[in-house]
Design a protein around this motif. Structure first.
Motif, PDB file in Angstrom:
ATOM      1  N   GLY A  42       0.824  -1.210   0.000  1.00  0.00           N
ATOM      2  CA  GLY A  42       0.000   0.000   0.000  1.00  0.00           C
ATOM      3  C   GLY A  42       0.854   1.253   0.000  1.00  0.00           C
ATOM      4  N   ILE A  43       1.930   1.248   0.784  1.00  0.00           N
ATOM      5  CA  ILE A  43       2.852   2.386   0.792  1.00  0.00           C
ATOM      6  C   ILE A  43       3.508   2.525  -0.580  1.00  0.00           C
ATOM      7  CG2 ILE A  43       5.016   3.263   1.771  1.00  0.00           C
ATOM      8  CD1 ILE A  43       4.132   1.860   4.422  1.00  0.00           C
ATOM      9  N   GLY A  44       3.894   1.391  -1.169  1.00  0.00           N
ATOM     10  CA  GLY A  44       4.483   1.419  -2.504  1.00  0.00           C
ATOM     11  C   GLY A  44       3.521   1.955  -3.549  1.00  0.00           C
ATOM     12  N   ALA A  45       2.250   1.585  -3.462  1.00  0.00           N
ATOM     13  CA  ALA A  45       1.245   2.097  -4.405  1.00  0.00           C
ATOM     14  C   ALA A  45       1.057   3.603  -4.216  1.00  0.00           C
ATOM     15  CB  ALA A  45      -0.080   1.361  -4.220  1.00  0.00           C
ATOM     16  N   TYR A  46       1.104   4.040  -2.977  1.00  0.00           N
ATOM     17  CA  TYR A  46       1.006   5.481  -2.707  1.00  0.00           C
ATOM     18  C   TYR A  46       2.202   6.222  -3.310  1.00  0.00           C
ATOM     19  CZ  TYR A  46       1.046   9.898  -0.201  1.00  0.00           C
ATOM     20  OH  TYR A  46       1.086  11.232   0.105  1.00  0.00           O
ATOM     21  N   GLN A  47       3.406   5.661  -3.139  1.00  0.00           N
ATOM     22  CA  GLN A  47       4.592   6.283  -3.717  1.00  0.00           C
ATOM     23  C   GLN A  47       4.499   6.350  -5.237  1.00  0.00           C
ATOM     24  OE1 GLN A  47       7.809   3.889  -2.172  1.00  0.00           O
ATOM     25  NE2 GLN A  47       8.107   5.256  -0.406  1.00  0.00           N
ATOM     26  N   LEU A  48       4.003   5.280  -5.847  1.00  0.00           N
ATOM     27  CA  LEU A  48       3.832   5.278  -7.303  1.00  0.00           C
ATOM     28  C   LEU A  48       2.808   6.310  -7.748  1.00  0.00           C
ATOM     29  CD1 LEU A  48       3.881   1.525  -8.330  1.00  0.00           C
ATOM     30  CD2 LEU A  48       5.359   3.321  -9.177  1.00  0.00           C
ATOM     31  N   SER A  49       1.786   6.518  -6.941  1.00  0.00           N
ATOM     32  CA  SER A  49       0.770   7.510  -7.272  1.00  0.00           C
ATOM     33  C   SER A  49       1.356   8.915  -7.239  1.00  0.00           C
ATOM     34  CB  SER A  49      -0.399   7.425  -6.294  1.00  0.00           C
ATOM     35  OG  SER A  49      -1.030   6.170  -6.401  1.00  0.00           O
ATOM     36  N   ARG A  50       2.280   9.147  -6.336  1.00  0.00           N
ATOM     37  CA  ARG A  50       2.910  10.463  -6.207  1.00  0.00           C
ATOM     38  C   ARG A  50       3.987  10.683  -7.260  1.00  0.00           C
ATOM     39  NH1 ARG A  50       0.953  14.256  -3.094  1.00  0.00           N
ATOM     40  NH2 ARG A  50       2.999  14.837  -2.361  1.00  0.00           N
ATOM     41  N   ASP A  51       4.784   9.636  -7.535  1.00  0.00           N
ATOM     42  CA  ASP A  51       5.903   9.741  -8.470  1.00  0.00           C
ATOM     43  C   ASP A  51       6.090   8.396  -9.167  1.00  0.00           C
ATOM     44  OD1 ASP A  51       8.261  10.226  -9.843  1.00  0.00           O
ATOM     45  OD2 ASP A  51       9.517  10.303  -8.042  1.00  0.00           O
ATOM     46  N   PRO A  52       5.717   8.298 -10.427  1.00  0.00           N
ATOM     47  CA  PRO A  52       5.784   7.008 -11.137  1.00  0.00           C
ATOM     48  C   PRO A  52       7.188   6.419 -11.230  1.00  0.00           C
ATOM     49  CG  PRO A  52       4.471   8.582 -12.377  1.00  0.00           C
ATOM     50  CD  PRO A  52       5.092   9.340 -11.248  1.00  0.00           C
ATOM     51  N   SER A  53       8.219   7.219 -11.074  1.00  0.00           N
ATOM     52  CA  SER A  53       9.578   6.682 -11.141  1.00  0.00           C
ATOM     53  C   SER A  53      10.027   6.106  -9.798  1.00  0.00           C
ATOM     54  CB  SER A  53      10.556   7.764 -11.595  1.00  0.00           C
ATOM     55  OG  SER A  53      10.642   8.797 -10.625  1.00  0.00           O
ATOM     56  N   ASN A  54       9.224   6.258  -8.757  1.00  0.00           N
ATOM     57  CA  ASN A  54       9.561   5.758  -7.426  1.00  0.00           C
ATOM     58  C   ASN A  54       8.894   4.391  -7.227  1.00  0.00           C
ATOM     59  OD1 ASN A  54      10.394   5.526  -4.808  1.00  0.00           O
ATOM     60  ND2 ASN A  54       9.173   7.204  -4.016  1.00  0.00           N
ATOM     61  N   TYR A  55       9.423   3.398  -7.917  1.00  0.00           N
ATOM     62  CA  TYR A  55       8.792   2.077  -7.936  1.00  0.00           C
ATOM     63  C   TYR A  55       9.606   1.022  -7.190  1.00  0.00           C
ATOM     64  CZ  TYR A  55      12.210   1.038 -11.544  1.00  0.00           C
ATOM     65  OH  TYR A  55      13.387   0.849 -12.208  1.00  0.00           O
ATOM     66  N   ALA A  56      10.716   1.390  -6.589  1.00  0.00           N
ATOM     67  CA  ALA A  56      11.628   0.402  -5.993  1.00  0.00           C
ATOM     68  C   ALA A  56      10.973  -0.393  -4.862  1.00  0.00           C
ATOM     69  CB  ALA A  56      12.891   1.094  -5.496  1.00  0.00           C
ATOM     70  N   LEU A  57      10.275   0.265  -3.954  1.00  0.00           N
ATOM     71  CA  LEU A  57       9.638  -0.438  -2.831  1.00  0.00           C
ATOM     72  C   LEU A  57       8.584  -1.421  -3.336  1.00  0.00           C
ATOM     73  CD1 LEU A  57       9.304  -0.793   0.241  1.00  0.00           C
ATOM     74  CD2 LEU A  57       7.585   1.014   0.151  1.00  0.00           C
ATOM     75  N   MET A  58       7.780  -0.972  -4.261  1.00  0.00           N
ATOM     76  CA  MET A  58       6.721  -1.828  -4.805  1.00  0.00           C
ATOM     77  C   MET A  58       7.320  -3.028  -5.542  1.00  0.00           C
ATOM     78  SD  MET A  58       3.417  -1.881  -4.923  1.00  0.00           S
ATOM     79  CE  MET A  58       1.936  -1.872  -5.867  1.00  0.00           C
ATOM     80  N   LEU A  59       8.330  -2.790  -6.364  1.00  0.00           N
ATOM     81  CA  LEU A  59       8.940  -3.875  -7.123  1.00  0.00           C
ATOM     82  C   LEU A  59       9.663  -4.854  -6.199  1.00  0.00           C
ATOM     83  CD1 LEU A  59       9.517  -5.105  -9.891  1.00  0.00           C
ATOM     84  CD2 LEU A  59      11.558  -3.665 -10.005  1.00  0.00           C
ATOM     85  N   GLY A  60      10.387  -4.353  -5.224  1.00  0.00           N
ATOM     86  CA  GLY A  60      11.096  -5.226  -4.293  1.00  0.00           C
ATOM     87  C   GLY A  60      10.150  -6.094  -3.482  1.00  0.00           C
ATOM     88  N   THR A  61       9.088  -5.487  -2.980  1.00  0.00           N
ATOM     89  CA  THR A  61       8.113  -6.237  -2.186  1.00  0.00           C
ATOM     90  C   THR A  61       7.373  -7.254  -3.051  1.00  0.00           C
ATOM     91  OG1 THR A  61       7.846  -4.282  -0.808  1.00  0.00           O
ATOM     92  CG2 THR A  61       6.197  -6.002  -0.558  1.00  0.00           C
TER      93      THR A  61
END
Length: 110
Positions: A42-61
């Motif tokens: 959920g935090i990763g999806a929020y980060q992606l919503s704010r900045d599409p290039s900030n995908y590291a947390l979502m991809l790692g998890t």
């Protein structure tokens, strides 16, 4: 950029799966893992919503969860829940990688 609805849906599915594992089998590890992974996603999806290039947390998890559930699916041969979460994780990882490669492509379209 709008909300990453697919990411939030994936996070909610993982969290709900942990809750269902606890409700059906009394599995505290399922509850813990589902809520922890769901929260991080959920935090990763929020980060992606704010900045599409900030995908590291979502991809790692996503890759960690996909690897763990893929291993469980390989050993148990049971589609539910391990196979389903593995398939969802692979789909999410592909979505993240394709979107990132498309955004960083040196060839500009249109």
């Amino acid at each position: 950029m709008g909300l990453d609805l697919l990411g939030f849906a994936y996070a909610a599915t993982v969290a709900a799966g942990g809750i269902m594992g606890y409700a059906k089998a009394g599995s505290v590890p399922s509850l813990g893992a589902g809520l922890i992974f769901g929260s991080i996603l959920g935090i990763g999806a929020y980060q992606l919503s704010r900045d599409p290039s900030n995908y590291a947390l979502m991809l790692g998890t996503t890759t960690t969860l996909g690897g763990l559930m893929g291993y469980r699916f390989y050993n148990s041969r049971k589609f539910m829940p391990a196979g389903l979460v593995f398939c969802l994780s692979v789909g999410m990882a592909v979505k993240l990688l394709v979107k990132n490669v498309a955004n960083n492509s040196p060839i500009k379209t249109g």
